[in-house]
Design a protein around this motif. Structure first.
Motif, PDB file in Angstrom:
ATOM      1  N   THR A  98       4.114   4.723   8.052  1.00 13.21           N
ATOM      2  CA  THR A  98       3.019   3.772   8.071  1.00 13.21           C
ATOM      3  C   THR A  98       3.268   2.670   7.053  1.00 13.21           C
ATOM      4  OG1 THR A  98       1.792   4.985   6.387  1.00 13.21           O
ATOM      5  CG2 THR A  98       1.377   5.597   8.701  1.00 13.21           C
ATOM      6  N   VAL A  99       2.387   1.678   7.062  1.00  9.48           N
ATOM      7  CA  VAL A  99       2.460   0.623   6.055  1.00  9.48           C
ATOM      8  C   VAL A  99       2.413   1.240   4.658  1.00  9.48           C
ATOM      9  CG1 VAL A  99       1.174  -1.315   5.039  1.00  9.48           C
ATOM     10  CG2 VAL A  99       1.496  -1.187   7.525  1.00  9.48           C
ATOM     11  N   TYR A 100       1.487   2.166   4.459  1.00  4.00           N
ATOM     12  CA  TYR A 100       1.376   2.862   3.181  1.00  4.00           C
ATOM     13  C   TYR A 100       2.689   3.575   2.844  1.00  4.00           C
ATOM     14  CZ  TYR A 100      -0.544   5.847  -0.520  1.00  4.00           C
ATOM     15  OH  TYR A 100      -0.785   6.481  -1.723  1.00  4.00           O
ATOM     16  N   GLY A 101       3.245   4.273   3.834  1.00  2.16           N
ATOM     17  CA  GLY A 101       4.473   5.022   3.618  1.00  2.16           C
ATOM     18  C   GLY A 101       5.663   4.147   3.298  1.00  2.16           C
ATOM     19  N   ASN A 102       5.726   2.966   3.916  1.00  2.00           N
ATOM     20  CA  ASN A 102       6.817   2.037   3.622  1.00  2.00           C
ATOM     21  C   ASN A 102       6.751   1.528   2.189  1.00  2.00           C
ATOM     22  OD1 ASN A 102       8.799   0.913   5.864  1.00  2.00           O
ATOM     23  ND2 ASN A 102       6.911   1.510   6.912  1.00  2.00           N
ATOM     24  N   ILE A 103       5.554   1.180   1.742  1.00  2.00           N
ATOM     25  CA  ILE A 103       5.407   0.655   0.386  1.00  2.00           C
ATOM     26  C   ILE A 103       5.633   1.755  -0.649  1.00  2.00           C
ATOM     27  CG2 ILE A 103       3.842  -0.508  -1.226  1.00  2.00           C
ATOM     28  CD1 ILE A 103       2.448  -1.720   1.253  1.00  2.00           C
ATOM     29  N   ALA A 104       5.215   2.970  -0.300  1.00  2.00           N
ATOM     30  CA  ALA A 104       5.331   4.103  -1.231  1.00  2.00           C
ATOM     31  C   ALA A 104       6.765   4.617  -1.361  1.00  2.00           C
ATOM     32  CB  ALA A 104       4.421   5.243  -0.778  1.00  2.00           C
ATOM     33  N   TYR A 105       7.613   4.310  -0.375  1.00  2.00           N
ATOM     34  CA  TYR A 105       8.950   4.908  -0.321  1.00  2.00           C
ATOM     35  C   TYR A 105       9.761   4.713  -1.611  1.00  2.00           C
ATOM     36  CZ  TYR A 105      13.624   6.065   1.315  1.00  2.00           C
ATOM     37  OH  TYR A 105      14.880   6.611   1.442  1.00  2.00           O
ATOM     38  N   PRO A 106       9.911   3.487  -2.140  1.00  2.00           N
ATOM     39  CA  PRO A 106      10.707   3.348  -3.371  1.00  2.00           C
ATOM     40  C   PRO A 106      10.061   4.036  -4.570  1.00  2.00           C
ATOM     41  CG  PRO A 106       9.653   1.272  -2.789  1.00  2.00           C
ATOM     42  CD  PRO A 106       9.475   2.181  -1.621  1.00  2.00           C
ATOM     43  N   LEU A 107       8.759   4.193  -4.549  1.00  2.00           N
ATOM     44  CA  LEU A 107       8.077   4.884  -5.646  1.00  2.00           C
ATOM     45  C   LEU A 107       8.337   6.387  -5.590  1.00  2.00           C
ATOM     46  CD1 LEU A 107       4.717   2.914  -5.476  1.00  2.00           C
ATOM     47  CD2 LEU A 107       6.548   2.631  -7.158  1.00  2.00           C
ATOM     48  N   LYS A 108       8.437   6.906  -4.368  1.00  2.00           N
ATOM     49  CA  LYS A 108       8.779   8.318  -4.222  1.00  2.00           C
ATOM     50  C   LYS A 108      10.215   8.579  -4.664  1.00  2.00           C
ATOM     51  CE  LYS A 108       5.496   9.388  -0.489  1.00  2.00           C
ATOM     52  NZ  LYS A 108       5.335   9.786   0.936  1.00  2.00           N
ATOM     53  N   LEU A 109      11.106   7.640  -4.339  1.00  6.66           N
ATOM     54  CA  LEU A 109      12.494   7.778  -4.794  1.00  6.66           C
ATOM     55  C   LEU A 109      12.565   7.771  -6.320  1.00  6.66           C
ATOM     56  CD1 LEU A 109      14.550   5.454  -2.393  1.00  6.66           C
ATOM     57  CD2 LEU A 109      14.401   7.939  -2.364  1.00  6.66           C
ATOM     58  N   ARG A 119      -2.178   4.510  -6.647  1.00  7.96           N
ATOM     59  CA  ARG A 119      -2.729   3.360  -7.362  1.00  7.96           C
ATOM     60  C   ARG A 119      -1.909   2.104  -7.117  1.00  7.96           C
ATOM     61  NH1 ARG A 119      -1.912   0.054 -11.048  1.00  7.96           N
ATOM     62  NH2 ARG A 119       0.149   0.920 -11.474  1.00  7.96           N
ATOM     63  N   ARG A 120      -0.570   2.236  -7.199  1.00 11.93           N
ATOM     64  CA  ARG A 120       0.298   1.072  -7.036  1.00 11.93           C
ATOM     65  C   ARG A 120       0.281   0.560  -5.597  1.00 11.93           C
ATOM     66  NH1 ARG A 120       2.102  -3.520  -9.128  1.00 11.93           N
ATOM     67  NH2 ARG A 120       4.307  -3.964  -8.706  1.00 11.93           N
ATOM     68  N   VAL A 121       0.327   1.447  -4.623  1.00 18.05           N
ATOM     69  CA  VAL A 121       0.311   1.019  -3.217  1.00 18.05           C
ATOM     70  C   VAL A 121      -1.016   0.333  -2.893  1.00 18.05           C
ATOM     71  CG1 VAL A 121       0.367   1.774  -0.813  1.00 18.05           C
ATOM     72  CG2 VAL A 121       1.955   2.772  -2.481  1.00 18.05           C
ATOM     73  N   THR A 122      -2.126   0.887  -3.374  1.00 14.47           N
ATOM     74  CA  THR A 122      -3.437   0.282  -3.128  1.00 14.47           C
ATOM     75  C   THR A 122      -3.512  -1.115  -3.738  1.00 14.47           C
ATOM     76  OG1 THR A 122      -4.494   2.471  -3.132  1.00 14.47           O
ATOM     77  CG2 THR A 122      -5.930   0.570  -3.475  1.00 14.47           C
ATOM     78  N   GLU A 123      -2.966  -1.268  -4.940  1.00 18.09           N
ATOM     79  CA  GLU A 123      -2.932  -2.569  -5.613  1.00 18.09           C
ATOM     80  C   GLU A 123      -2.130  -3.583  -4.802  1.00 18.09           C
ATOM     81  OE1 GLU A 123      -0.431  -4.406  -9.311  1.00 18.09           O
ATOM     82  OE2 GLU A 123      -1.376  -2.465  -9.655  1.00 18.09           O
ATOM     83  N   LEU A 124      -0.975  -3.155  -4.297  1.00 17.07           N
ATOM     84  CA  LEU A 124      -0.107  -4.078  -3.550  1.00 17.07           C
ATOM     85  C   LEU A 124      -0.672  -4.412  -2.177  1.00 17.07           C
ATOM     86  CD1 LEU A 124       3.355  -2.608  -4.589  1.00 17.07           C
ATOM     87  CD2 LEU A 124       2.455  -4.864  -5.177  1.00 17.07           C
ATOM     88  N   LEU A 125      -1.316  -3.453  -1.527  1.00 15.83           N
ATOM     89  CA  LEU A 125      -1.955  -3.731  -0.236  1.00 15.83           C
ATOM     90  C   LEU A 125      -3.012  -4.817  -0.398  1.00 15.83           C
ATOM     91  CD1 LEU A 125      -2.347  -0.150   1.271  1.00 15.83           C
ATOM     92  CD2 LEU A 125      -1.027  -2.032   2.257  1.00 15.83           C
ATOM     93  N   GLN A 126      -3.754  -4.744  -1.480  1.00 17.22           N
ATOM     94  CA  GLN A 126      -4.762  -5.759  -1.750  1.00 17.22           C
ATOM     95  C   GLN A 126      -4.100  -7.097  -2.067  1.00 17.22           C
ATOM     96  OE1 GLN A 126      -7.389  -4.811  -4.998  1.00 17.22           O
ATOM     97  NE2 GLN A 126      -8.848  -6.429  -4.489  1.00 17.22           N
TER      98      GLN A 126
END
Length: 339
Positions: A98-109, A119-126
């Motif tokens: 998902t969009v969330y999953g794509n943005i979260a991917y480098p953070l999970k790595l 928190r970071r993904v929510t901030e960037l989505l906004q």
């Protein structure tokens, strides 16, 4: 912040040496938006890949913050790449996430805690205006929305540098403008240095502070946007500028020019753009002024005007008018066939 010191990249192909990048020296200052423009095969993409060592230079030094990155270990390179975000022409999104999953991917790595990732993904989505698209998949998004996801993902790990590889080439003009405005917002609010390559001069005009023009692996011209647009030195740069300031006179217009009138290019900046100079010389020097082309654009907050005019009248009066104009603006006689 980023510097290339006599950098070259040579590939061997079928027993021949291909110079993708040749003896390039450039400096990109911290916090600026720097454009690299050139036609296909100019070496733009290769130069960018040298910044994060996806390609290693054959010779020369690439430095970030004064440190030669060509000498970094594998571990140090991984840390460096976390500081460099990349945005691609083809978006390069994971279609199974998902969009969330794509943005979260480098953070999970980077093995961040789940609450920090959220928190970071929510901030960037906004930040990119996609709060309501978190659970959508890439196939459900428009091209502009996909690129917004790409920008958010590139920003996830708090990069110092953002590399944009033809980031707007696949987008329509309206969406391109939206993405460029978002990139300007990234630069202003996050203080991220942006290194952008493109073959579209209007993109450079809209967003960049400085630009380098590449041809056959070499940098053939470099300067501020204002200087490059108003005083292009090379033929290639002149052609790029003309794609934005299209002042080439059609043959049909040239054919209508009467009485052997003289054609001049008038360029003016700042306050001079609002002065009624042509009206003044027509009244005071008994000269007829035929405006063949006119354009006013804004470059880095400075108005730049460009006119092609035909002056008709007695030679003595035309010379008086020309002398007056030269006190106010830049004036150059042009060949009608080469205008």
């Amino acid at each position: 912040m980023i510097s290339f010191d006599r950098v070259s990249k040579v590939y061997e192909s079928s027993g021949q040496s291909v110079h993708a990048v040749e003896d390039v020296s450039l400096t990109i200052e911290q916090g600026e938006i720097f454009g690299i423009i050139g036609f296909s095969g100019a070496g733009k993409s290769t130069l960018l890949r040298l910044v994060n060592m996806l390609e290693r230079p054959t010779s020369g030094i690439v430095s970030i913050d004064g440190k030669d990155i060509t000498s970094l270990s594998t571990k140090e390179l991984r840390r460096l790449r976390q500081r460099i975000g990349m945005i691609f022409q083809s978006f390069n999104l994971f279609h199974s996430r998902t969009v969330y999953g794509n943005i979260a991917y480098p953070l999970k790595l980077a093995k961040l805690p789940k609450n920090e990732i959220k928190r970071r993904v929510t901030e960037l989505l906004q930040f990119v205006g996609l709060e309501d698209k978190a659970n959508y998949y890439p196939e459900q998004l428009s091209g502009g929305q996909k690129q917004r996801v790409g920008i958010a993902r590139a920003l996830a790990t708090y990069p110092d540098v953002l590399i944009c590889d033809e980031a707007t080439s696949a987008l329509d003009p309206e969406t391109t403008s939206e993405i460029l405005n978002l990139l300007k917002k990234v630069n202003k609010e996050y203080k991220v240095t942006i290194l952008l390559i493109t073959h579209e001069m209007h993109v450079v005009k809209e967003i960049c502070h400085r630009v380098a023009v590449m041809e056959k692996g070499k940098v053939i011209e470099e300067g501020t946007i204002f200087d490059v647009f108003t005083r292009p030195k090379t033929k290639t740069t002149q052609n790029f500028v003309r794609s934005v300031i299209n002042d080439h006179l059609p043959e049909s217009v040239i054919a209508k020019i009467q009485n052997g009138g003289l054609i001049y290019r008038i360029t003016f900046t700042g306050e001079a753009t609002g002065q009624p100079l042509l009206s003044y010389i027509a009244k005071h020097y008994h000269v007829d002024v035929n405006v063949l082309y006119g354009n006013i654009i804004e470059l880095q907050g400075i108005l730049f005007g460009n006119l092609l005019v035909e002056l008709q009248g007695e030679a003595k009066e035309i010379q008086k008018a020309i002398q007056h104009l030269r006190l106010q603006v830049q004036l150059k006689e042009v060949e009608s066939r080469a205008s």
